[in-house]
Design an enzyme around this catalytic site. Structure first.
Site, PDB file in Angstrom:
ATOM      1  N   ASP A  11      67.728 -17.765  47.320  1.00 11.70           N
ATOM      2  CA  ASP A  11      68.782 -18.484  46.597  1.00 11.70           C
ATOM      3  C   ASP A  11      68.590 -19.977  46.882  1.00 11.70           C
ATOM      4  O   ASP A  11      68.791 -20.442  47.999  1.00 11.70           O
ATOM      5  CB  ASP A  11      70.154 -17.988  47.077  1.00 11.70           C
ATOM      6  CG  ASP A  11      71.300 -18.617  46.296  1.00 11.70           C
ATOM      7  OD1 ASP A  11      71.145 -19.762  45.820  1.00 11.70           O
ATOM      8  OD2 ASP A  11      72.361 -17.978  46.184  1.00 11.70           O
ATOM      9  N   LYS A  63      76.210 -25.184  40.075  1.00 13.21           N
ATOM     10  CA  LYS A  63      76.208 -26.258  41.084  1.00 13.21           C
ATOM     11  C   LYS A  63      75.321 -27.424  40.624  1.00 13.21           C
ATOM     12  O   LYS A  63      75.529 -27.944  39.566  1.00 13.21           O
ATOM     13  CB  LYS A  63      75.764 -25.693  42.438  1.00 13.21           C
ATOM     14  CG  LYS A  63      76.381 -24.348  42.779  1.00 13.21           C
ATOM     15  CD  LYS A  63      77.890 -24.383  42.801  1.00 13.21           C
ATOM     16  CE  LYS A  63      78.430 -23.008  43.183  1.00 13.21           C
ATOM     17  NZ  LYS A  63      79.736 -22.721  42.640  1.00 13.21           N
ATOM     18  N   ARG A 119      72.627 -10.942  22.403  1.00 17.90           N
ATOM     19  CA  ARG A 119      72.605 -10.549  23.820  1.00 17.90           C
ATOM     20  C   ARG A 119      71.170 -10.438  24.319  1.00 17.90           C
ATOM     21  O   ARG A 119      70.842 -10.835  25.438  1.00 17.90           O
ATOM     22  CB  ARG A 119      73.363  -9.233  24.034  1.00 17.90           C
ATOM     23  CG  ARG A 119      73.292  -8.742  25.459  1.00 17.90           C
ATOM     24  CD  ARG A 119      74.265  -7.622  25.831  1.00 17.90           C
ATOM     25  NE  ARG A 119      74.702  -6.774  24.765  1.00 17.90           N
ATOM     26  CZ  ARG A 119      74.000  -5.791  24.205  1.00 17.90           C
ATOM     27  NH1 ARG A 119      72.786  -5.509  24.634  1.00 17.90           N
ATOM     28  NH2 ARG A 119      74.493  -5.074  23.209  1.00 17.90           N
ATOM     29  N   TYR A 149      76.481 -17.448  50.922  1.00 16.07           N
ATOM     30  CA  TYR A 149      77.731 -17.686  50.181  1.00 16.07           C
ATOM     31  C   TYR A 149      78.670 -16.479  50.345  1.00 16.07           C
ATOM     32  O   TYR A 149      78.232 -15.331  50.243  1.00 16.07           O
ATOM     33  CB  TYR A 149      77.404 -17.946  48.701  1.00 16.07           C
ATOM     34  CG  TYR A 149      78.618 -17.912  47.811  1.00 16.07           C
ATOM     35  CD1 TYR A 149      79.741 -18.696  48.114  1.00 16.07           C
ATOM     36  CD2 TYR A 149      78.675 -17.097  46.694  1.00 16.07           C
ATOM     37  CE1 TYR A 149      80.877 -18.656  47.309  1.00 16.07           C
ATOM     38  CE2 TYR A 149      79.797 -17.054  45.875  1.00 16.07           C
ATOM     39  CZ  TYR A 149      80.899 -17.833  46.199  1.00 16.07           C
ATOM     40  OH  TYR A 149      82.022 -17.789  45.412  1.00 16.07           O
TER      41      TYR A 149
END
Ligand code: P1T
Length: 386
Positions: free
Chosen positions: A178, A203, A52, A104
């Site tokens: 973004d 994306k 992690r 978004y």
């Protein structure tokens, strides 16, 4: 090792990928699935201790991403929204965010439904006019959140001017951009003054619609230390396999983006001339109100095209054959959707109406199929929706 003076694809193919970092010298980075790493003595390790907090395959991707962004520090997360969640956790209760109003739908929902519970308020403003951003700033404002181009209306924010003006008011405000719609191939927000670039790697960066992932990149050592801490402490990390997939996809990012741009612009021009189309949004159409800004701050546009249809949008979307009716964007395959009831359904109705996210607004993610076939498909669907 690739250096930042090298070309984009050289960095995409070589940054972070040096075979000599592995004892077996594999040319393609291995997918290291081990969740834990042997230590030489208690708390003495060779760079990795627990999966992690760090993983060699993940490190390869993070290095490559930061090289593409002209950035110093890259971090990946298990989704784009996971990246956004970690970034907003840099703030404290009672802090305030100014955000662009056209973002978004999932980011909007996270801001309104989750951050509000942590007592962090968000003011949404039309960020195309920098005055609105500045007017939204109050003494508690610690972050400004921008998308440019915006999802789904493809409006632009002048990142350089906005950042300079924000920093004049308060230099400690963190400006986040973004960059999902353009990728580092077409736009470099850190070089325009932003503090953090955030991605939905789901994306264009991955580009094959088979991985959900996110990233944050920064040049600021202090922010990087905090984001690295949160990446481990909050645990929103991706699998090594997913990291390897995105790392592989970056090798063709330049080629893919050039073709997305070519196909997208051809389709925007086709739609603009069509009698059943009210208005087309594409930053590289001279009719776009911010066309000059697009030329100034980016070197191209992706395959995102939005338009207002005069005909029946349900019929149009159901008549498409090559374009698949589906949420998401940025893959090699073309997609079409109705933001008002799909990707942006969680934006409050009043805000949607004000923005112009109506039932006539169609969003296309133009893929890499042959241009003529895509245009023929749109043409037949337009005929069918009269
Ligand atoms: O889906 P995820 O990887 O969590 O990324 C969220 C996200 C963040 N930022 C932008 C600009 C986005 O477009 C997205 C996700 N968007 C869609 C799924 C969509 O169809 O618009």
């Amino acid at each position: 090792m690739a250096s930042n003076s090298e070309g984009f694809s050289t960095r995409a193919i070589h940054a972070g990928q040096d075979p000599l970092q592995w004892t077996h010298c594999s040319v393609i980075p291995p997918i290291v699935m081990s969740t834990t790493f042997r230590q030489d003595a208690p708390a003495e390790h060779r760079g990795f201790e627990y999966g992690r907090s760090g993983n060699p395959t993940r490190k390869v991707l993070e290095t490559c991403l930061s090289a593409l962004e002209d950035g110093k520090h890259g971090f990946v997360f298990s989704s784009g929204l996971g990246a956004s969640t970690v970034i907003t956790c840099l703030l404290d209760s009672e802090d305030h965010i100014v955000s662009g109003d056209d973002i978004y739908g999932g980011t909007n929902r996270y801001f309104q439904k989750c951050l509000s519970k942590q007592n962090i308020a968000v003011t949404f403003v039309d960020a195309t006019d920098i005055k609105n951003i500045l007017n939204g700033i109050n003494p508690n404002t610690k972050m400004v959140w921008l998308e440019s181009p915006t999802n789904p209306l493809l409006k632009l924010v002048d990142i350089k001017e906005a950042t300079e003006a924000i920093k004049k008011i308060n230099s400690s405000i963190i400006v986040v951009v973004d960059n999902t719609f353009l990728t580092s191939y077409f736009q470099l927000p850190l070089n325009l003054g932003a503090d953090i670039v955030v991605y939905s790697l789901t994306k264009y960066m991955n580009g094959h619609s088979d991985i959900i992932m996110g990233a944050a990149i920064t040049n600021n050592d202090d922010l990087a230390a905090k984001i690295g801490f949160l990446q481990n402490a909050m645990g929103i990390v991706p699998s090594p396999f997913d990291c390897a997939m995105v790392n592989r996809s970056l090798k063709t990012l330049e080629l893919r983006m050039q073709q997305h741009m070519k196909n997208g612009l051809a389709i925007a021009k086709f739609l603009e001339k069509h009698a059943l189309v009210e208005k087309v949004m594409h930053p590289y159409l001279p009719s776009h109100p911010q066309y000059k800004l697009a030329l100034k701050q980016s070197s191209g546009h992706s395959g995102m095209v939005s338009f207002y249809l005069k005909g029946d949008s349900q019929k149009f979307l159901k008549s498409l054959k090559l374009f698949t009716l589906a949420e998401s964007l940025g893959g090699y395959e073309s997609l079409a959707e109705l933001p008002s009831i799909m990707t942006h359904a969680s934006v409050p109705e009043e805000a949607r109406e004000k923005l112009g996210i109506t039932n006539q607004l169609i969003r296309l993610s133009v893929g890499l199929e042959s241009e003529k076939d895509l245009i023929d498909d749109l043409d037949q669907a337009l005929k069918a929706c009269q």
